[in-house]
Design a protein around this motif. Sequence first.
Motif, PDB file in Angstrom:
ATOM      1  N   UNK A 308       0.837  -1.205   0.000  1.00 38.33           N
ATOM      2  CA  UNK A 308       0.000   0.000   0.000  1.00 38.33           C
ATOM      3  C   UNK A 308       0.869   1.250   0.000  1.00 38.33           C
ATOM      4  N   UNK A 309       1.995   1.178   0.729  1.00 31.98           N
ATOM      5  CA  UNK A 309       2.902   2.335   0.746  1.00 31.98           C
ATOM      6  C   UNK A 309       3.465   2.592  -0.645  1.00 31.98           C
ATOM      7  N   UNK A 310       3.811   1.502  -1.346  1.00 34.57           N
ATOM      8  CA  UNK A 310       4.315   1.678  -2.704  1.00 34.57           C
ATOM      9  C   UNK A 310       3.278   2.372  -3.562  1.00 34.57           C
ATOM     10  N   UNK A 311       2.033   1.873  -3.455  1.00 33.34           N
ATOM     11  CA  UNK A 311       0.974   2.438  -4.301  1.00 33.34           C
ATOM     12  C   UNK A 311       0.764   3.924  -3.988  1.00 33.34           C
ATOM     13  N   UNK A 312       0.613   4.240  -2.696  1.00 36.19           N
ATOM     14  CA  UNK A 312       0.335   5.630  -2.359  1.00 36.19           C
ATOM     15  C   UNK A 312       1.545   6.522  -2.625  1.00 36.19           C
ATOM     16  N   UNK A 313       2.727   5.977  -2.440  1.00 33.71           N
ATOM     17  CA  UNK A 313       3.931   6.760  -2.734  1.00 33.71           C
ATOM     18  C   UNK A 313       3.988   7.159  -4.194  1.00 33.71           C
ATOM     19  N   UNK A 314       3.753   6.185  -5.079  1.00 33.07           N
ATOM     20  CA  UNK A 314       3.793   6.489  -6.514  1.00 33.07           C
ATOM     21  C   UNK A 314       2.689   7.457  -6.893  1.00 33.07           C
ATOM     22  N   UNK A 315       1.493   7.217  -6.324  1.00 28.60           N
ATOM     23  CA  UNK A 315       0.366   8.088  -6.647  1.00 28.60           C
ATOM     24  C   UNK A 315       0.651   9.517  -6.206  1.00 28.60           C
ATOM     25  N   UNK A 316       1.178   9.657  -4.993  1.00 28.28           N
ATOM     26  CA  UNK A 316       1.433  11.020  -4.522  1.00 28.28           C
ATOM     27  C   UNK A 316       2.581  11.667  -5.271  1.00 28.28           C
ATOM     28  N   UNK A 317       3.507  10.854  -5.758  1.00 26.58           N
ATOM     29  CA  UNK A 317       4.553  11.423  -6.606  1.00 26.58           C
ATOM     30  C   UNK A 317       3.936  12.033  -7.868  1.00 26.58           C
ATOM     31  N   UNK A 318       3.001  11.301  -8.486  1.00 30.36           N
ATOM     32  CA  UNK A 318       2.355  11.827  -9.696  1.00 30.36           C
ATOM     33  C   UNK A 318       1.493  13.047  -9.370  1.00 30.36           C
ATOM     34  N   UNK A 319       0.846  13.006  -8.204  1.00 29.30           N
ATOM     35  CA  UNK A 319       0.037  14.163  -7.807  1.00 29.30           C
ATOM     36  C   UNK A 319       0.936  15.384  -7.646  1.00 29.30           C
ATOM     37  N   UNK A 320       2.090  15.161  -7.047  1.00 28.48           N
ATOM     38  CA  UNK A 320       3.027  16.280  -6.910  1.00 28.48           C
ATOM     39  C   UNK A 320       3.436  16.817  -8.269  1.00 28.48           C
ATOM     40  N   UNK A 321       3.639  15.889  -9.224  1.00 28.28           N
ATOM     41  CA  UNK A 321       4.020  16.295 -10.580  1.00 28.28           C
ATOM     42  C   UNK A 321       2.950  17.228 -11.161  1.00 28.28           C
ATOM     43  N   UNK A 322       1.684  16.832 -10.982  1.00 33.10           N
ATOM     44  CA  UNK A 322       0.587  17.611 -11.556  1.00 33.10           C
ATOM     45  C   UNK A 322       0.469  18.958 -10.841  1.00 33.10           C
ATOM     46  N   UNK A 323       0.711  18.960  -9.532  1.00 31.51           N
ATOM     47  CA  UNK A 323       0.689  20.233  -8.801  1.00 31.51           C
ATOM     48  C   UNK A 323       1.844  21.132  -9.246  1.00 31.51           C
ATOM     49  N   UNK A 324       2.972  20.506  -9.473  1.00 36.16           N
ATOM     50  CA  UNK A 324       4.149  21.236  -9.945  1.00 36.16           C
ATOM     51  C   UNK A 324       3.806  21.912 -11.270  1.00 36.16           C
ATOM     52  N   UNK A 325       3.144  21.195 -12.187  1.00 34.01           N
ATOM     53  CA  UNK A 325       2.723  21.795 -13.458  1.00 34.01           C
ATOM     54  C   UNK A 325       1.850  23.004 -13.203  1.00 34.01           C
ATOM     55  N   UNK A 326       0.890  22.818 -12.285  1.00 37.55           N
ATOM     56  CA  UNK A 326      -0.091  23.872 -12.075  1.00 37.55           C
ATOM     57  C   UNK A 326       0.566  25.175 -11.662  1.00 37.55           C
ATOM     58  N   UNK A 327       1.568  25.064 -10.814  1.00 35.70           N
ATOM     59  CA  UNK A 327       2.164  26.297 -10.306  1.00 35.70           C
ATOM     60  C   UNK A 327       3.352  26.755 -11.135  1.00 35.70           C
ATOM     61  N   UNK A 328       3.578  26.118 -12.283  1.00 36.14           N
ATOM     62  CA  UNK A 328       4.653  26.571 -13.163  1.00 36.14           C
ATOM     63  C   UNK A 328       4.117  27.183 -14.445  1.00 36.14           C
ATOM     64  N   UNK A 329       3.131  26.519 -15.064  1.00 39.44           N
ATOM     65  CA  UNK A 329       2.736  26.917 -16.407  1.00 39.44           C
ATOM     66  C   UNK A 329       1.566  27.892 -16.395  1.00 39.44           C
ATOM     67  N   UNK A 330       1.585  28.852 -17.325  1.00 39.55           N
ATOM     68  CA  UNK A 330       0.431  29.736 -17.476  1.00 39.55           C
ATOM     69  C   UNK A 330      -0.700  29.034 -18.232  1.00 39.55           C
ATOM     70  N   UNK A 331      -1.913  29.535 -18.056  1.00 44.91           N
ATOM     71  CA  UNK A 331      -3.069  28.882 -18.663  1.00 44.91           C
ATOM     72  C   UNK A 331      -3.066  29.053 -20.176  1.00 44.91           C
ATOM     73  N   UNK A 332      -3.475  27.990 -20.894  1.00 45.03           N
ATOM     74  CA  UNK A 332      -3.553  28.055 -22.345  1.00 45.03           C
ATOM     75  C   UNK A 332      -4.835  28.742 -22.785  1.00 45.03           C
TER      76      UNK A 332
END
Lengths: 366, 175
Positions: A308-332
């Motif tokens: 379960x830790x593996x699953x949630x770790x990977x999922x939260x890594x991807x969530x962080x990636x998506x959050x990182x996008x949100x606060x970097x890129x301007x809206x299209x």
Amino acid sequence: MGKLWEVFMLSFSKISQLIDSWLRATFNATWTMVIEMVIAGVCVIGLFAALGLVLVLMERRVAAWIQIRLGPNRVGPGGMLQSLADTLKLLVKEGMTPDGADKFLFNLAPFIAMMVAMLLMAPIAFAKDFQLWDLNIGVLYISAVSSLMVISILMAGWASNNKYSLMGAMRSGAQIVSYELSAGLSILTVVILSGSLNLNEIILSQSDGWWIFKGHIPVIISFVIFIIAVTAETNRAPFDLAEAESELTAGFHTEYSGMKFALFFLAEYINVFIVCAIGATLFLGGWMPFHIGHWEGFNHVMDFIPSSLWFFGKTFFLIFLIMWFRWTFPRLRIDQLLNLEWKYLLPISMFNILLVTVMAILGWYF
Amino acid sequence: MDKNLNSKNSSSSPSSGGGLVQYIKDVFNGVKSLLVGLRRTMYYFTHHKEIITEQYPDNRATLVFPERFKGEVVMTHDENNEHACTGCTACELACPNATIKIITKFDVSPEGKKKKAIDKFVYHLELCTMCNLCIVACPTDAIKMAQTFEHSVYNRADLTKILNKPGSKIREGVE
């Protein structure tokens, strides 16, 4: 010590088996079924609430750190209770329905959003042998149900009887119809390689290495396309045209307040969690631990980390990636958005799927 | 497939023709520029030392204001409780919102001469936009902008202030 280790290693699958056998011993088959369904429902709702609190706080913290701020730091230790306080505030606020709105649809829309999110939880494997519904067409089910999300947005936008809401909803419709294609095609690459639509089998096919490592460049390309497409599908920046604060006040949920707004807000975060969970399952091996070739010792250590830790770790890594996008890129802009999909992502993913098919036929993967 | 891609994109590529090569270049440049942005934000995320926001109520004692920060209009008084306001009403005329109202009186000097002086310098903080025009208009530099900013009060009337201190009078030699 041995006892402690056993408690620590008590996995989700063992807990569920224990509960199941106890229920079977106590009640008859029908009641067992009913009680298990209730337990599953309560667990899903509990997970929703917990995810909402955690993800909102995480998003605010990530945003703050990226923007060289501190983020929430007043409520509770280090601001940990901020999202709880916000939820309480939303609970006691009045949920208004505008006079000119289509009342039935207006009030129905947030629940549809939540229901779709709940349905998507069903086939996800949270840990080893721990899944609500082991569906043999899991991937197809997810891609079919996730496109229902747009119905709640269109419903909310139309029923609000407000031009901003309607424009937001229409944009969201155009967006999801387009990005569904490349999301589907990038998922297909993994389906081709693993030869199954069953999420469990896809995970098991990654026991000797995750697809992102086994599949070389084509799978990496499809992973990138998948992340872009699901960012668009969940209406998050840089693809948040459906709510575009600066142009449409709040897009489709302009007229919503109180708990009805909170449901939309929660559904957004749940959807982010779900698409990241799917991404983790397909490309990063779900609950499979990280193994390197023949390093027996290393692999053995990795096996000790609960699935379960593996699953949630990977999922939260991807969530962080998506959050990182949100606060970097301007809206299209809307035309840029459609250009990106139809002129870049779709042709690339079609070519990519051809490449993966050739690779799968010739066996050019580990 | 390749040909199809080519014809499709040569007509639609934003950078005028170029065909498949240009298309691939566009994709690479796009991805590269996105990665540059991501690297910058990741740098900020991982170097969580410098905080640009003021932690306001906590750092109240050590707040540093920029030189030109304008909080409210005050009248400067020296140690003898004397100010430099002649009551010329230049500030009142300069004010775009009628924030300032000067009430004058006549002082009688020992020689029996009447001299115009201010009775009350009324300043409506609730109307002031901190435009600095009154300070510029003042011929004797009697008023200036202070850097106070915690102006919240429970009663609106508290925002109407009399700037000249009770018992103060104009400094000798200021005309």
